[in-house]
Scaffold this active site. Sequence first.
Site, PDB file in Angstrom:
ATOM      1  N   SER A  94       0.791  -1.239   0.000  1.00  0.00           N
ATOM      2  CA  SER A  94       0.000   0.000   0.000  1.00  0.00           C
ATOM      3  C   SER A  94       0.819   1.282   0.000  1.00  0.00           C
ATOM      4  O   SER A  94       0.253   2.362  -0.161  1.00  0.00           O
ATOM      5  CB  SER A  94      -0.955   0.017   1.186  1.00  0.00           C
ATOM      6  OG  SER A  94      -2.060  -0.813   0.894  1.00  0.00           O
ATOM      7  N   LYS A 133       0.285   3.403  -2.927  1.00  0.00           N
ATOM      8  CA  LYS A 133      -0.864   4.316  -3.038  1.00  0.00           C
ATOM      9  C   LYS A 133      -0.412   5.775  -3.060  1.00  0.00           C
ATOM     10  O   LYS A 133      -1.090   6.634  -3.622  1.00  0.00           O
ATOM     11  CB  LYS A 133      -1.862   4.038  -1.896  1.00  0.00           C
ATOM     12  CG  LYS A 133      -2.540   2.643  -2.029  1.00  0.00           C
ATOM     13  CD  LYS A 133      -3.440   2.328  -0.858  1.00  0.00           C
ATOM     14  CE  LYS A 133      -4.344   1.107  -1.018  1.00  0.00           C
ATOM     15  NZ  LYS A 133      -3.713  -0.198  -1.040  1.00  0.00           N
ATOM     16  N   TYR A 151      -4.465   3.725   8.099  1.00  0.00           N
ATOM     17  CA  TYR A 151      -5.834   3.206   8.286  1.00  0.00           C
ATOM     18  C   TYR A 151      -6.393   3.591   9.647  1.00  0.00           C
ATOM     19  O   TYR A 151      -6.244   4.737  10.063  1.00  0.00           O
ATOM     20  CB  TYR A 151      -5.863   1.683   8.066  1.00  0.00           C
ATOM     21  CG  TYR A 151      -5.000   1.274   6.908  1.00  0.00           C
ATOM     22  CD1 TYR A 151      -5.344   1.684   5.608  1.00  0.00           C
ATOM     23  CD2 TYR A 151      -3.821   0.554   7.075  1.00  0.00           C
ATOM     24  CE1 TYR A 151      -4.535   1.356   4.539  1.00  0.00           C
ATOM     25  CE2 TYR A 151      -3.014   0.227   5.999  1.00  0.00           C
ATOM     26  CZ  TYR A 151      -3.372   0.630   4.747  1.00  0.00           C
ATOM     27  OH  TYR A 151      -2.582   0.320   3.690  1.00  0.00           O
ATOM     28  N   VAL A 209       1.212  -3.697   3.799  1.00  0.00           N
ATOM     29  CA  VAL A 209       1.203  -4.982   4.508  1.00  0.00           C
ATOM     30  C   VAL A 209       2.448  -5.838   4.260  1.00  0.00           C
ATOM     31  O   VAL A 209       2.603  -6.896   4.863  1.00  0.00           O
ATOM     32  CB  VAL A 209      -0.063  -5.846   4.222  1.00  0.00           C
ATOM     33  CG1 VAL A 209      -1.299  -5.246   4.854  1.00  0.00           C
ATOM     34  CG2 VAL A 209      -0.250  -6.098   2.748  1.00  0.00           C
ATOM     35  N   TYR A 212      -4.072  -2.075 -10.186  1.00  0.00           N
ATOM     36  CA  TYR A 212      -3.937  -1.927  -8.728  1.00  0.00           C
ATOM     37  C   TYR A 212      -2.933  -2.945  -8.159  1.00  0.00           C
ATOM     38  O   TYR A 212      -2.009  -2.575  -7.419  1.00  0.00           O
ATOM     39  CB  TYR A 212      -5.316  -2.104  -8.068  1.00  0.00           C
ATOM     40  CG  TYR A 212      -5.254  -2.191  -6.567  1.00  0.00           C
ATOM     41  CD1 TYR A 212      -5.157  -1.040  -5.793  1.00  0.00           C
ATOM     42  CD2 TYR A 212      -5.264  -3.432  -5.925  1.00  0.00           C
ATOM     43  CE1 TYR A 212      -5.078  -1.125  -4.410  1.00  0.00           C
ATOM     44  CE2 TYR A 212      -5.185  -3.521  -4.544  1.00  0.00           C
ATOM     45  CZ  TYR A 212      -5.090  -2.372  -3.793  1.00  0.00           C
ATOM     46  OH  TYR A 212      -4.991  -2.456  -2.428  1.00  0.00           O
TER      47      TYR A 212
HETATM   48  N1  GLN Z   1      -2.309  -5.296  -1.910  1.00  0.00           N
HETATM   49  C1  GLN Z   1      -2.865  -5.193  -0.588  1.00  0.00           C
HETATM   50  C2  GLN Z   1      -4.373  -5.389  -0.640  1.00  0.00           C
HETATM   51  O1  GLN Z   1      -4.985  -4.990  -1.588  1.00  0.00           O
HETATM   52  C3  GLN Z   1      -2.517  -3.851  -0.028  1.00  0.00           C
HETATM   53  C4  GLN Z   1      -2.991  -3.672   1.388  1.00  0.00           C
HETATM   54  C5  GLN Z   1      -2.028  -2.952   2.269  1.00  0.00           C
HETATM   55  O2  GLN Z   1      -0.833  -2.883   2.038  1.00  0.00           O
HETATM   56  N2  GLN Z   1      -2.553  -2.470   3.356  1.00  0.00           N
HETATM   57  O3  GLN Z   1      -4.954  -5.903   0.261  1.00  0.00           O
END
Ligand code: GLN
Length: 311
Positions: free
Chosen positions: A64, A67, A243, A261, A191
């Site tokens: 993530s 992003k 988050y 993650v 994505y």
């Molecule tokens: N690729 C992961 C997902 O879509 C990204 C989530 C994350 O890093 N929090 O769940």
Amino acid sequence: MADIQHLIDIIVEEMRERPDKGRVADYIPPLAHVSPDKFGMAVVLADGRMLCGGDAQEPFSIQSISKVFSLTLALGMAGDGLWNRVGREPSGSAFNSIVQLEREQGVPRNPFINAGAIVMSDIILGRGEPREAIGQTLRLVRDLAGDDMIAIDEHVARAELATGFRNEALAAYAKAFGNLNNEVDRVLGVYSHACAIAMSCAQLAMAGRYLMLGGRNPETGKQVLSPHRTRRINALMMTCGHYDNSGEFAFRVGLPGKSGVGGGILLIAPGVASVAVWAPGLNAQGNSLLGSIALERLAGRAGWSVFEPRG
Ligand code: GLN
């Protein structure tokens, strides 16, 4: 300025000794095999100096953290019109929550939860092909880091596509509300490949330099993003980058950060430093457990915070 290399060396030692390293993400199969004992940290200072410790040269899945780069790219393409399709409030929910998306009529709370990044992937895809959109994202990251060796881990991308049922649901939901122009699987292709970019802490800290420097890429001297938009991305990282753990991170660290993650966190001390940390074990909210502690210590000991006068 404090001796940053010394601070990094101490923190690497301290993290090695901690018994609780958190839990490695296992819902994306290849991530489950990463050792929770890995720990790396890299700091790039405003004057260009790079300081590293631990496993700072080993690539990991940025997940993530991508992003942030997707938002940079999507803002360049859609301009402020992007904010008609994605909000900018902290979600207070898990990164892959679907409840809020229904209540808010398919407009994701912010660009840093999965639903928000899926809508940005739709913007980046535009009317083109997923392959081009993926290439553009990778090119941006390589340009920012000044490193053409950065690559996408296809194995991770494919595993995520094969198991990403929640993301499919989120994308389908956004589409049902008219907030996705392309087909769900094409958007998810873009994505998932962005999430599967593999970078080391050293590469990631280099790529984050534009966020410390008001949108300027020191590699090329070019303005990647206006100072105004850069400030806004930093604000979103501070309020939404972790988050439902974002308030806690701001409270403890006091700087904009974005987690993934894979266990990485990109941290920006505006005008001072771009920092990347990697420790694969996560806390309950899916943020790097030791990474957060390490950044709290680094920022605290170095005296870096957006909430304190600079000494
Ligand atoms: N690729 C992961 C997902 O879509 C990204 C989530 C994350 O890093 N929090 O769940």
